[in-house]
Scaffold this motif. Structure first.
Motif: not given
Length: 161
Positions: A15-29, A106-115
């Motif tokens: 996730i940290v490698r994906n700057t878009y995802a980090v921006h979205q998740l920080k905004a959500q936080m 949810c975050i894991r459905a949108l950005y998760g890859l595996s368990d």
């Protein structure tokens, strides 16, 4: 008076490698919590083994600790009323396939890859939150936050990267 809690939120390496995802998740936080502390860190072997010690005898332990060492993580101390439950609800189910079907936004459905690569981590209880914050943020004074009890950190000799 309401019950303020704190919890640890951890964004995993993919996730940290994906700057878009980090921006979205920080905004959500930011819209749901007070962020008391934040930092990016490179998780060492010792740190990952200490952090996930409760999973040491499980089949996924090596895969999980190795993955956590594969890049930078972003860590946050979040605070709000019912913070632990609220962050866990935003993350969704641990298993990504379940998250996709039961909570597709949810975050894991949108950005998760595996368990193992399920995007994020959140403490599951107050005791876990205090322990995990003590490991990731040893410099943070938890006693200054809402009269939280002292952290018992069994990993005090770990050097942070």
């Amino acid at each position: 008076m309401y019950n303020m809690e704190i919890t640890l939120a951890l964004l995993k390496p993919h996730i940290v490698r994906n700057t878009y995802a980090v921006h979205q998740l920080k905004a959500q936080m930011e819209s749901n919590f007070n962020i008391l502390a934040a930092k990016d860190l490179r998780v060492t072997k010792e740190l990952s083994e200490c952090f996930y010690v409760e999973h040491k005898d499980k089949f996924f332990y090596y895969r999980l600790t190795s993955f956590m060492q594969s890049g930078f993580c972003s860590a946050f101390i979040l605070q709000s009323e019912s913070c632990i439950q609220k962050w866990r609800q935003l993350m969704g189910p641990t298993k990504v396939f379940k998250a996709v079907y039961t909570d597709p936004n949810c975050i894991r459905a949108l950005y998760g890859l595996s368990d193992t690569r399920n995007a994020c981590h959140g403490s599951d209880s107050t005791v876990s939150a205090l322990r995990e914050i003590g490991i990731i943020f040893p410099e943070f004074d938890i006693s200054s936050v809402n009269n939280q009890s002292k952290v018992i950190n069994k990993c005090v000799h770990i050097k942070k990267a």
